[in-house]
Structures are given as structure tokens and as C-alpha cells.
Design an enzyme around this catalytic site. Structure first.
Site, PDB file in Angstrom:
ATOM      1  N   LYS A   1       0.814  -1.213   0.000  1.00 57.29           N
ATOM      2  CA  LYS A   1       0.000   0.000   0.000  1.00 57.29           C
ATOM      3  C   LYS A   1       0.851   1.268   0.000  1.00 57.29           C
ATOM      4  CE  LYS A   1      -4.330  -1.852   1.786  1.00 57.29           C
ATOM      5  NZ  LYS A   1      -5.384  -1.782   2.833  1.00 57.29           N
TER       6      LYS A   1
ATOM      7  N   ARG B   1      -3.280  -9.841   5.745  1.00 53.28           N
ATOM      8  CA  ARG B   1      -3.817  -9.899   4.383  1.00 53.28           C
ATOM      9  C   ARG B   1      -2.749  -9.386   3.417  1.00 53.28           C
ATOM     10  NH1 ARG B   1      -6.095  -6.551   0.783  1.00 53.28           N
ATOM     11  NH2 ARG B   1      -7.670  -7.430  -0.651  1.00 53.28           N
TER      12      ARG B   1
HETATM   13  N1  7PJ Z   1     -10.114  -6.453   5.568  1.00 50.26           N
HETATM   14  C1  7PJ Z   1      -9.448  -5.762   4.609  1.00 50.26           C
HETATM   15  N2  7PJ Z   1      -9.840  -5.883   3.322  1.00 50.26           N
HETATM   16  C2  7PJ Z   1      -9.156  -5.158   2.400  1.00 50.26           C
HETATM   17  N3  7PJ Z   1      -9.359  -5.066   1.056  1.00 50.26           N
HETATM   18  C3  7PJ Z   1      -8.426  -4.198   0.582  1.00 50.26           C
HETATM   19  S1  7PJ Z   1      -8.353  -3.764  -1.100  1.00 50.26           S
HETATM   20  C4  7PJ Z   1      -7.083  -2.621  -1.223  1.00 50.26           C
HETATM   21  C5  7PJ Z   1      -5.706  -3.222  -1.233  1.00 50.26           C
HETATM   22  O1  7PJ Z   1      -5.542  -4.438  -1.099  1.00 50.26           O
HETATM   23  O2  7PJ Z   1      -4.782  -2.403  -1.387  1.00 50.26           O
HETATM   24  N4  7PJ Z   1      -7.617  -3.744   1.563  1.00 50.26           N
HETATM   25  C6  7PJ Z   1      -8.081  -4.338   2.720  1.00 50.26           C
HETATM   26  C7  7PJ Z   1      -7.676  -4.230   4.092  1.00 50.26           C
HETATM   27  O3  7PJ Z   1      -6.743  -3.499   4.473  1.00 50.26           O
HETATM   28  N5  7PJ Z   1      -8.411  -4.974   4.994  1.00 50.26           N
END
Ligand code: 7PJ
Length: 277
Positions: free
Chosen positions: A221, A255
Site C-alpha cells: 500500500k 492480508r
Molecule cells: N479487511 C481488509 N480488506 C481489504 N481489502 C483491501 S483492497 C485494497 C488493497 O488491497 O490495497 N484492503 C483491505 C484491508 O486493508 N483490509
């Protein structure tokens, strides 16, 4: 610490790696590579081999500035892939969506966890999540992806994120979603400045006040890229450092795109932590 659905339980005494499976052509970090279903399955199988305990399937890019995706288009992207993964994988499958109909169809197709960046605030989502029996991740976001990074402001970001998550938590409990089915996520990069993100990471331990499992997602990110001045293909070291810090603060689910590297980093960290005085 456990995370449960109506029929199964994820043991969180060990850190869990959530592998990202983007099914969106405009996903900022691997846009379009996994649109073909067989490619998606191959990537998911590889992430499980590399240590992923959860595969997160997303059909709508929510990077800053992203436009919304229609219901039908999101359904067509995620449901067939979840069906395919369910038939081939024993690991948990999560669906990254904010739409009630996508939640319902994804859980019917075999998803175990509803991963909602809008924390079940969209119409119908609380009821669908409650009756689905799936686990739920409630994430903090200030505003909407299209505009959330324009000028995010807080008096105290950690206090406000915690208050938001506790409010969503009580809404879930009133809707009949048991606490055992819920994990919480501060939402790095979702309506936060660079400083907000690092303050929220430094003070992540404050979110243990809820007593619930914590999921964090900082992979590749801009909080990594802006600090290091690195483009998206050069953010692995920063990504691992940020997630290991979160691990040191007691986070449970990580994640990430780079599952093998995250799994290796966790193993080395745990080996040393085992001997910590
Ligand atoms: N729970 C959760 N779900 C997500 N989905 C995305 S999409 C954007 C990206 O992956 O940069 N980020 C996240 C996060 O930080 N937490």
C-alpha cells in the site's frame, strides 16, 4: 483466540496469512493477471502451498480513486471462482465485498468469511451477513474509495477507529451476529494520511480493548510506498516489516499478496519470540 462460522472454526493461536486474490482488471498491484478462472485457481493453490490459511476473493478494486463496480459484474467475477476454489481447497475462503447480494451468493458458493471494507453499513448487508452464518471482518474506512484520500482528518485516529469498530460491533450483535464470528480491521489506507496509518500501526494494541481478533492489510500500500519512495513492485520489505510489527502488537490475520514471504517472516519471528524472556 478463535474465529467461527456457524459450522467451522479458525484457530487464531497461530498467525493466519490471508492471500489476496484480485479478480479485478484495475487492481493496482496485480491488475488483470488473475481474471481467467484457471489462473485464479492456480494462484490460489500456490498461495495455500505457500502457507495461506485464507484466500480473499475480491471483485471490486477499492484502491483510492477507484470507481464502483455493478452488482452483476461483481457477481460474475467472484461467484464462479469461489465455487471453483471451494471444490479444490480446504482452507477458508473470504469474499471482499460490500454488496448484500454478493455476500449472499458468495457464502452460498462456499465462502466462509465476509470481508467488508464498509463494515456492513450498506443496505441489507447486516441481515444477509447475520442469516448467512459466515464469519465477518468489520473494517474502518473514512468516506468512500473514490474520495477518501482527499483530506482525511481525525482528532485522534486510534480513538475514532476504535469507537467506529465498537459501534459496528454492537450493530452486528443486535442483528444476531455472535462475537465469535467477528474480526476487526483498522483499515490501513482507507481514509488515512501517511501519519494516520503509522500512528494506527504503532497503537494497534489499543484495539485489543474489543477482545476480538484483529486483521491487518498493508500489503504494497501507499503507506509503504510513500514512506520509502518505492513503486508498487518494490514494497515487499516494507510490507513484511509493517506486518511483523502488527504481529508484535498481537494481530492475528495478515492480508498480503506475497504469501510465501509473509509465511517465512512469521516463522522466523516466532522462532525468536519463542525464546523471548
Ligand atoms: N479487511 C481488509 N480488506 C481489504 N481489502 C483491501 S483492497 C485494497 C488493497 O488491497 O490495497 N484492503 C483491505 C484491508 O486493508 N483490509
Amino acid at each position: 483466540m478463535l474465529l467461527s462460522t456457524s459450522s467451522k472454526t479458525l484457530n487464531l493461536t497461530s498467525p493466519q496469512v490471508m492471500g489476496i486474490l484480485n479478480l479485478t482488471p484495475d487492481s493496482f498491484s496485480d491488475g488483470g493477471r488473475f481474471v481467467a478462472r484457471d489462473a485464479a485457481l492456480r494462484h490460489a493453490l500456490q498461495m495455500v502451498r505457500d502457507g495461506a490459511g485464507i484466500i480473499d476473493v475480491g471483485g471490486e478494486s477499492t484502491r483510492p480513486g477507484a470507481d464502483e463496480v455493478g452488482e452483476q459484474q461483481e457477481l460474475e467475477r467472484v461467484v464462479p471462482v469461489i465455487e471453483l476454489l471451494r471444490a479444490e481447497l480446504d482452507c477458508w475462503i473470504s469474499v471482499d465485498t460490500s454488496k448484500a447480494v454478493v455476500m449472499r451468493e458468495a457464502v452460498s458458493a462456499g465462502a466462509d468469511l465476509i470481508n467488508d471494507i464498509r463494515a456492513l453499513r450498506e443496505p441489507g448487508t447486516l441481515a444477509v451477513a447475520a442469516e448467512s452464518g459466515a464469519a465477518v471482518c468489520l473494517m474502518h474506512m473514512l468516506g468512500q474509495p473514490r474520495t477518501m484520500q482527499q483530506a482525511p482528518g481525525y482528532s485522534d485516529v486510534t480513538v475514532e477507529v476504535l469507537a467506529f469498530l465498537e459501534e459496528r460491533l454492537s450493530s452486528c450483535e443486535q442483528a444476531g451476529i455472535a462475537r465469535e464470528r467477528i474480526c476487526l480491521d483498522p483499515g490501513y489506507g482507507f481514509g488515512k494520511s501517511l501519519e494516520h496509518n503509522y500512528e494506527l500501526l504503532g497503537k494497534l494494541g489499543r484495539l485489543h480493548a474489543t477482545g476480538l481478533p484483529l486483521l491487518v492489510g498493508m500489503s504494497r500500500k501507499s503507506m509503504i510506498g510513500q514512506l520509502l519512495q518505492r513503486d508498487v513492485t518494490e514494497r515487499l520489505a516494507g510490507t513484511l516489516a509493517a506486518h511483523l510489527f502488527a504481529l508484535s502488537q498481537g494481530a492475528h490475520i495478515f492480508r498480503v499478496h506475497d504469501v510465501k514471504d509473509m509465511s517465512d517472516a512469521i516463522r522466523v519471528w516466532q522462532q525468536a519470540a519463542h525464546y523471548q524472556g
